[in-house]
Enzyme design. Structure first.
Site, short mmCIF file in Angstrom:
data_model
loop_
_atom_site.label_atom_id
_atom_site.label_comp_id
_atom_site.label_asym_id
_atom_site.label_seq_id
_atom_site.Cartn_x
_atom_site.Cartn_y
_atom_site.Cartn_z
N GLU A 37 3.90 9.23 -0.54
CA GLU A 37 2.51 9.10 -1.00
C GLU A 37 1.97 10.40 -1.59
O GLU A 37 1.31 10.39 -2.62
CB GLU A 37 1.63 8.64 0.16
CG GLU A 37 0.16 8.56 -0.21
CD GLU A 37 -0.73 8.09 0.93
OE1 GLU A 37 -0.21 7.73 1.99
OE2 GLU A 37 -1.96 8.09 0.74
N ASP A 42 -2.70 14.32 7.22
CA ASP A 42 -2.22 13.06 6.63
C ASP A 42 -1.00 13.22 5.75
O ASP A 42 -1.12 13.22 4.53
CB ASP A 42 -3.36 12.43 5.82
CG ASP A 42 -3.07 10.97 5.47
OD1 ASP A 42 -2.01 10.48 5.88
OD2 ASP A 42 -3.91 10.35 4.80
N ASN A 80 -3.43 -1.64 7.54
CA ASN A 80 -4.74 -2.19 7.15
C ASN A 80 -4.51 -3.70 7.12
O ASN A 80 -4.12 -4.27 6.12
CB ASN A 80 -5.18 -1.66 5.79
CG ASN A 80 -5.41 -0.16 5.87
OD1 ASN A 80 -5.96 0.35 6.84
ND2 ASN A 80 -4.96 0.57 4.85
N ARG A 107 -11.71 17.39 10.23
CA ARG A 107 -10.98 16.13 10.39
C ARG A 107 -9.68 16.33 11.18
O ARG A 107 -9.24 15.43 11.90
CB ARG A 107 -10.69 15.57 9.00
CG ARG A 107 -10.02 14.23 9.02
CD ARG A 107 -9.88 13.69 7.61
NE ARG A 107 -8.56 13.14 7.40
CZ ARG A 107 -8.07 12.78 6.24
NH1 ARG A 107 -8.81 12.92 5.14
NH2 ARG A 107 -6.87 12.27 6.13
N LYS A 147 -4.05 -0.34 13.94
CA LYS A 147 -4.90 0.72 13.40
C LYS A 147 -6.32 0.29 13.68
O LYS A 147 -6.78 -0.72 13.16
CB LYS A 147 -4.66 0.86 11.90
CG LYS A 147 -5.66 1.79 11.18
CD LYS A 147 -5.28 1.95 9.70
CE LYS A 147 -6.28 2.81 8.94
NZ LYS A 147 -5.88 3.04 7.53
N LYS A 205 0.87 10.65 13.71
CA LYS A 205 1.49 11.18 12.48
C LYS A 205 2.03 12.57 12.75
O LYS A 205 1.53 13.28 13.62
CB LYS A 205 0.46 11.22 11.35
CG LYS A 205 0.09 9.83 10.82
CD LYS A 205 -0.77 9.91 9.56
CE LYS A 205 -1.09 8.50 9.06
NZ LYS A 205 -1.93 8.47 7.85
N GLU A 259 5.11 9.15 13.89
CA GLU A 259 4.98 8.38 12.64
C GLU A 259 5.25 9.33 11.48
O GLU A 259 4.48 10.23 11.20
CB GLU A 259 3.57 7.78 12.51
CG GLU A 259 3.39 7.01 11.21
CD GLU A 259 2.04 6.28 11.11
OE1 GLU A 259 1.50 5.85 12.15
OE2 GLU A 259 1.53 6.15 9.97
N GLU A 268 0.85 -1.19 0.00
CA GLU A 268 0.00 0.00 0.00
C GLU A 268 0.89 1.24 0.00
O GLU A 268 1.79 1.37 0.83
CB GLU A 268 -0.91 -0.03 1.23
CG GLU A 268 -1.87 1.14 1.25
CD GLU A 268 -3.14 0.84 2.05
OE1 GLU A 268 -3.44 -0.34 2.33
OE2 GLU A 268 -3.84 1.81 2.40
N GLU A 305 -10.87 4.53 8.98
CA GLU A 305 -10.98 4.13 7.58
C GLU A 305 -11.48 2.69 7.43
O GLU A 305 -10.94 1.91 6.66
CB GLU A 305 -9.63 4.29 6.88
CG GLU A 305 -9.12 5.71 6.89
CD GLU A 305 -7.82 5.91 6.12
OE1 GLU A 305 -7.70 6.95 5.48
OE2 GLU A 305 -6.94 5.03 6.16
C1 BDP Z 1 -3.33 7.34 4.27
C2 BDP Z 1 -3.12 6.35 3.17
C3 BDP Z 1 -3.76 5.02 3.45
C4 BDP Z 1 -3.35 4.54 4.82
C5 BDP Z 1 -3.67 5.59 5.85
C6 BDP Z 1 -3.16 5.23 7.23
O1 BDP Z 1 -3.66 6.87 1.98
O2 BDP Z 1 -3.37 4.13 2.45
O3 BDP Z 1 -3.98 3.35 5.14
O4 BDP Z 1 -3.05 6.80 5.52
O5 BDP Z 1 -2.16 5.81 7.62
O6 BDP Z 1 -2.42 8.37 4.06
O7 BDP Z 1 -3.74 4.39 7.90
#
Ligand code: BDP
Length: 721
Positions: A411, A383, A228, A354, A305, A378, A405, A185, A309
């Site tokens: 990305e 993000d 994930n 958010r 996690k 993070k 993190e 991913e 999401e």
């Molecule tokens: C986002 C990514 C996703 C990750 C998510 C995460 O797009 O793929 O699963 O973060 O950190 O930036 O859990």
């Protein structure tokens, strides 16, 4: 005669070093013959042999590294010895495994440097001048050996050494977002390194090189699987494979961790629930932990996690994050394992902003977590954007350890196509002042535990490693892996020092070239911010892939769209997060809050993050917001051209293979920068209704063209969209 001929050839070779083709596989551990005759001569005089008395697996790999490193750099066999019989011997070991080290009585120097620290000193042993690498444990000896080799790779003076080093952060960990089918991913460098099908029987030599590279920069932990998560990795068949990897990594001081899917008790345990307070669930995790530790005695623990999401978590059972984390923490506690629980949460009930959610969910839980839980946060509140303010959670939880993190994989920063050195991004966050305990309460102090006297400390990097020959896709992406490791060891390091080291080890020690490439790297992040998301804009990427621009994206979940974040309208641009807006500024300590709240004091590079700014607002430059915005995009594009020019100037000092690879990538980066500029300016212009200022190149196409634009060459992505 022969001797003269040899000398002649040698001098010719030294003065016209042939720059060998390099596919990048060796990373920064190239150990090629030192090309500067003076440096080489001085090293040959200072190093005449080495001694490693230890016999543990870790001592064996350290000896291998010493041998390959010295022989390569010095261009001849440097003898391994068992006693000091002349000047210039390197002795590496611990007081326990080395009689020589023990006889040197280094106890005083070795106290306080822990199990991973080391000293490197020049000293005398019965009249012979020697270099000593001493540590309390094997890991320190290995790190010290890599340090000495790094000094030589970067042509530093090693004639009088007096180095003491120990990591400021306990767990320095990579997060692989790798799936069991080997897709990664947000991975842009090929498939996952972990070849699950052939494990545990066949061990790719690459696993060892991975461990070497990590150990060389002090990384001591790795999470093998995606956040994930797939529960399958917790079944016995897979655990045996994990154990095989752990065996390879162990001599290098690297511990293995896994992601835990919260619903695993249902999926692989046949239970009806995953409720963290259910006795069967508790027993299941306990038994699972016992099973894992019977196979991998030094297993590190779990990364989770949850309730984010779509991932399962304790909230699905009306329990809190603390209930969930503690239950798993209790299962691993008897084995000294830990749980890294992620604060990256945003649930399906879209809140007003958010950026506020993690803080709102976690601060009330402060003090409710077990001692072996650490919250993984993070760097910024949204993000991994090209620029974000630091996360307001840093400094806000006084009783709970928080870890960093960072995302090493790019990305949102051009994947493995754009040259972006991330150390300045990391450094900016680490040096941000939270003001939690007055001035100087910088994020680095939260991460190294000094602010609240936390013992459990960690820094994670979502890695950019894949199975491509050069590991990371872009030759310069290797620098981000390197920088992450160095900053995890010492979060107070400067980006420029890190860049300097990395360039010298990876490309050349030619000072002029080093300075030029260093400038390119240090500027590259700001360049990317300019052509992607200047002035505090964020989350403006295309839906589906996160590579190109999509400021118009308005479909799907509101807080995953671009319009949600840019708030462009006829009045202006930007997200009002002040007290008259979402008030996320209030999550910062008062001093910081006040700076962000006031548009006059808010740093310009975060202005559109915190304010909805009128199009005609006067910026520091005296220009209107609209003109400034357009010119920033243009500057971004122009600077990519500058990167290309600088690279071209370095041609004679770089091997052809990597020179051409980077050159070609810079061409794409320029194409992309233009697309970002044109798409964003054209889209925002539909609101600003103002002309594009002079100095900004005219777009080649209209907005519809950019909306319909489809990339066919995004690594790891194009085939999927
Ligand atoms: C986002 C990514 C996703 C990750 C998510 C995460 O797009 O793929 O699963 O973060 O950190 O930036 O859990």
């Amino acid at each position: 005669m022969n001797r003269i001929l040899y000398l002649l050839l040698f001098t010719l070779f030294i003065h016209n070093p042939v720059i060998k083709a390099d596919d990048g596989y060796r990373l920064w551990l190239r150990y090629d013959l030192i090309s500067d005759p003076q440096v080489l001569g001085s090293y040959q005089r200072s190093v005449s042999g080495w001694i490693i008395e230890g016999t543990s697996p870790s001592s064996i790999v350290t000896a291998n590294e010493m041998k390959n490193g010295l022989n390569g750099l010095l261009g001849k066999n440097i003898e391994r010895l068992s006693a000091i019989k002349r000047n210039g011997i390197i002795v590496a070991g611990t007081p326990e495994n080395s009689a020589i080290i023990s006889s040197l009585k280094l106890n005083k120097q070795l106290t306080g440097i822990g199990s991973e620290g080391y000293i490197i000193i020049t000293t005398k042993y019965r009249n012979e001048k020697i270099i000593v690498i001493a540590a309390n444990k094997d890991a320190g000896v290995l790190y010290g050996t890599f340090h000495l080799l790094r000094l030589m790779e970067t042509h530093r003076d090693i004639s009088k050494l007096e180095i003491v080093s120990s990591p400021k952060v306990k767990i320095r960990i990579l997060n692989h977002w790798d799936n069991l089918n080997r897709s990664v991913e947000r991975g842009y460098a090929g498939l996952s390194l972990w070849d699950w099908n052939s494990l545990p029987d066949s061990l790719d030599p690459r696993y060892t090189d991975y461990a070497r590279a990590n150990a060389s920069i002090g990384i001591n932990a790795t999470v093998l699987t995606n956040v994930n998560a797939n529960a399958l990795v917790l079944t016995r068949d897979y655990l045996v494979k994990v154990a095989a990897l752990a065996n390879v990594f162990r001599p290098y001081g690297i511990r293995v961790y896994l992601t835990a899917r919260f619903s695993a008790p249902i999926e692989i345990g046949k239970l009806k629930t995953a409720d963290p307070l259910d006795p069967d669930v508790i027993a299941w995790w306990k038994a699972k932990a016992d099973e894992i530790y019977s196979l991998i005695p030094d297993f590190g623990g779990f990364l989770v996690k949850a309730n984010s999401e779509g991932q399962p978590g304790p909230q699905s059972y009306n329990r809190t994050h603390a209930d969930g984390a503690n239950m798993i923490a209790d299962a691993v506690a008897p084995h000294n394992g830990i749980v890294m629980w992620r604060a990256f949460v945003y649930d399906n009930n879209v809140p007003d902003d958010r950026a506020k959610q993690a803080y709102n969910e976690f601060v009330p839980l402060d003090g409710k977590f077990r001692k072996n839980v650490i919250i993984q946060v993070k760097n910024g509140p949204v993000d991994f954007q090209p620029r974000e303010p630091f996360h307001p959670l840093f400094g806000a939880m006084t009783q709970t350890p928080l870890m960093m993190e960072f995302q090493v994989t790019q990305e949102y920063l051009g994947a493995s196509v754009h040259l972006v050195f991330l150390a300045p991004l990391f450094e900016e966050c680490l040096k941000s002042d939270t003001w939690a305990k007055g001035e100087g309460s910088i994020v680095a102090k939260v991460i190294d535990g000094s602010l609240e006297n936390q013992q459990l400390t960690a820094m994670a990097g979502v890695t950019n490693i894949g199975n491509m020959r050069n590991w990371n896709g872009h030759p310069f992406a290797q620098a981000n892996w390197y920088a992450f490791g160095r900053l995890a060891w010492d979060p107070y390091l400067n980006s420029s020092d890190i860049a300097d080291e990395w360039i010298r080890m990876t490309f050349t020690n030619d000072n002029e070239t080093v300075a030029r490439i260093s400038r390119m790297m240090l500027d590259s992040r700001e360049i990317t911010v300019n052509y992607m998301t200047p002035l505090g804009l964020h989350h403006q990427m295309y839906a589906g892939h996160h590579y190109g621009p999509g400021p118009w994206v308005n479909r799907g979940r509101a807080d995953q769209t671009s319009v949600y974040f840019n708030r462009a309208d006829s009045i202006g641009l930007g997200f009002n997060r002040t007290s008259t807006g979402s008030n996320s500024v209030n999550q910062y300590f008062p001093h910081v809050r006040d700076i962000f709240e006031n548009i006059e004091t808010c740093p310009e590079n975060l202005m559109l993050w915190f304010h909805h700014v009128p199009w005609d607002y006067k910026m520091a430059s005296g220009r209107t917001l609209w003109n400034e915005l357009c010119l920033r995009y243009e500057k971004g594009v122009d600077s990519v051209k500058w990167l290309s020019d600088q690279w071209e100037l370095s041609k004679s000092k770089i091997d052809t293979e990597r020179f051409e690879a980077v050159k070609a990538l810079l061409v794409k980066q320029e194409r992309d920068a233009k697309i970002w500029r044109d798409a964003c300016i054209l889209y925002f212009q539909t609101f600003s209704k103002r002309p594009v200022p002079e100095g900004v190149e005219k777009a080649d196409h209209d907005l519809d063209y950019y909306k319909a634009y489809r990339y066919t060459d995004i690594p790891g992505i194009s085939s999927r969209f």
